[in-house]
Design an enzyme around this catalytic site. Structure first.
Site, mmCIF file in Angstrom:
data_model
loop_
_atom_site.group_PDB
_atom_site.id
_atom_site.type_symbol
_atom_site.label_atom_id
_atom_site.label_comp_id
_atom_site.label_asym_id
_atom_site.label_seq_id
_atom_site.Cartn_x
_atom_site.Cartn_y
_atom_site.Cartn_z
ATOM 1 N N SER A 183 0.837 -1.193 0.000
ATOM 2 C CA SER A 183 0.000 0.000 0.000
ATOM 3 C C SER A 183 0.880 1.255 0.000
ATOM 4 O O SER A 183 1.669 1.455 -0.913
ATOM 5 C CB SER A 183 -0.961 -0.046 1.186
ATOM 6 O OG SER A 183 -2.017 0.865 1.032
ATOM 7 N N GLU A 277 -9.856 -4.315 -5.961
ATOM 8 C CA GLU A 277 -9.488 -3.177 -5.111
ATOM 9 C C GLU A 277 -9.260 -1.915 -5.942
ATOM 10 O O GLU A 277 -9.009 -1.971 -7.147
ATOM 11 C CB GLU A 277 -8.248 -3.511 -4.292
ATOM 12 C CG GLU A 277 -6.980 -3.710 -5.110
ATOM 13 C CD GLU A 277 -5.749 -3.784 -4.226
ATOM 14 O OE1 GLU A 277 -5.566 -2.867 -3.403
ATOM 15 O OE2 GLU A 277 -4.978 -4.757 -4.372
ATOM 16 N N HIS A 307 -7.754 -5.707 -0.273
ATOM 17 C CA HIS A 307 -6.514 -4.938 -0.414
ATOM 18 C C HIS A 307 -5.447 -5.550 0.496
ATOM 19 O O HIS A 307 -5.726 -5.937 1.622
ATOM 20 C CB HIS A 307 -6.817 -3.488 -0.020
ATOM 21 C CG HIS A 307 -5.640 -2.593 0.077
ATOM 22 N ND1 HIS A 307 -4.845 -2.281 -0.993
ATOM 23 C CD2 HIS A 307 -5.131 -1.912 1.145
ATOM 24 C CE1 HIS A 307 -3.891 -1.439 -0.609
ATOM 25 N NE2 HIS A 307 -4.042 -1.220 0.676
#
Length: 335
Positions: A183, A277, A307
């Site tokens: 991320s 996602e 995610h």
């Protein structure tokens, strides 16, 4: 004359069945439908984590609220027998060593956790980091970089540079270092590589980006198309953070948008994302741009998962399988 055979002990039968389940899990490949456990985890993550983030205000107070909740969750994380952790002071920030078993101390993984640059910690990521150490056979140095709202992604990048320089000063050769992140940590991984290249520092052997938030401006189509199917990330919240972090920054600044940066000369890259996602296109697009720039880049897209699903490997079988794919990529890349 008949010969009778004794039934196998129940304990042995149970062990064999468990081994078969583990083998099936590790053999999973991207492209298939999500498992039942993954679908259940999706719903729990959506109901608890995504809802909590959506209900937090777009302000420093809202960021602090999420920070405190994840700090509490981090204090509950434990590691199994055979895994060791040790703190590491880096000056302006800290880190944590995670070792599963007896890893090869000549090689190392520098891990940059996710959390949209305002939450997360090595302690929260212990269940992930010990699995990463076990899969790669390396110790993991998990960086506890400085977070918003008191700090900026630029501070986090400075901390990542400090950690990389620390490993080189400790005696690790660049070809024995792998950088990985998920991320925001995936964004930080790419920003670190681009900055190292710009300053002429030898690059690591490879990098792994799990569901990377490549473009802080959130301009990719999947931010709009997958806003309802993403089980963890609220698209509006992430876009608000991106505008906050990029305020007063040049649009073509590769540090704040690696998707726009010159990727030529980077080491082998692995990208992994879920097809449902909002960051799917971030990972897909940067992998394509890396290949176009002559970089060896692997992109895996798993269907219907949350995610950064490898972070939830305790509950998501596909997450456990992801570590095998990471290890295979590193071996194939010569890392």
């Amino acid at each position: 004359m008949t010969t009778s055979t004794s039934p196998r002990p129940l304990r042995l039968v149970a062990a064999t069945a468990a081994q078969r389940r583990v083998a099936r899990t590790l053999a999973m490949e991207p492209g298939g439908p999500p498992t039942l456990r993954a679908r259940i985890a999706n719903q729990v993550i959506r109901a608890v984590m995504k809802t909590a983030w959506q209900c937090a205000p777009d302000s420093e107070a809202g960021m602090t609220r999420i920070q405190r909740a994840t700090d509490v969750l981090g204090r509950l994380q434990a590691v199994p027998p055979g895994v060791s952790t040790a703190p590491q002071d880096l000056g302006a920030c800290t880190a944590e060593w995670v070792r599963a078993g007896t890893p090869d101390e000549r090689r190392v993984v520098l891990y940059l956790h996710g959390g949209a640059y305002f939450f997360g910690s090595p302690r929260l990521y212990r269940p992930f980091n010990w699995r990463l150490s076990a899969a790669t056979g390396r110790p993991v140095l998990a960086l506890d970089y400085r977070l918003a709202p008191r700090h900026t992604p630029a501070d986090a990048l400075e901390d990542a540079l400090t950690a990389y320089d620390f490993l080189l000063c400790r005696g690790y050769r660049p070809q024995d270092v792998v950088v990985a992140g998920d991320s925001a940590g995936g964004h930080l991984t790419l920003a670190l590589l681009l900055t190292l290249k710009k300053r002429g520092t030898a690059l690591p052997a490879a990098a792994v980006c799990l569901s990377p938030w490549v473009d802080l401006y959130c301009e990719a189509d999947s931010h709009r198309l997958n806003r309802r199917t993403d089980h963890l990330l609220p698209a509006d919240k992430l876009a608000w953070l991106g505008r906050l972090y990029c305020r007063d920054k040049d649009d073509d600044d590769p540090v704040f948008s690696p998707r726009r940066g010159d990727l030529s000369g980077l080491p082998p890259l692995m990208f992994m994302a879920s097809g449902s996602e909002i960051l799917r296109d971030d990972a897909r697009d940067v992998a394509e741009r890396a290949r176009a720039a002559g970089v060896h880049a692997v992109y895996q897209e798993w269907d219907g998962l949350t995610h950064v699903f490898p972070v939830f490997a305790e509950f998501v079988p596909e997450g456990r399988a992801a570590f095998r794919h990471i290890a295979e990529f590193l071996r194939a890349a010569g890392a």
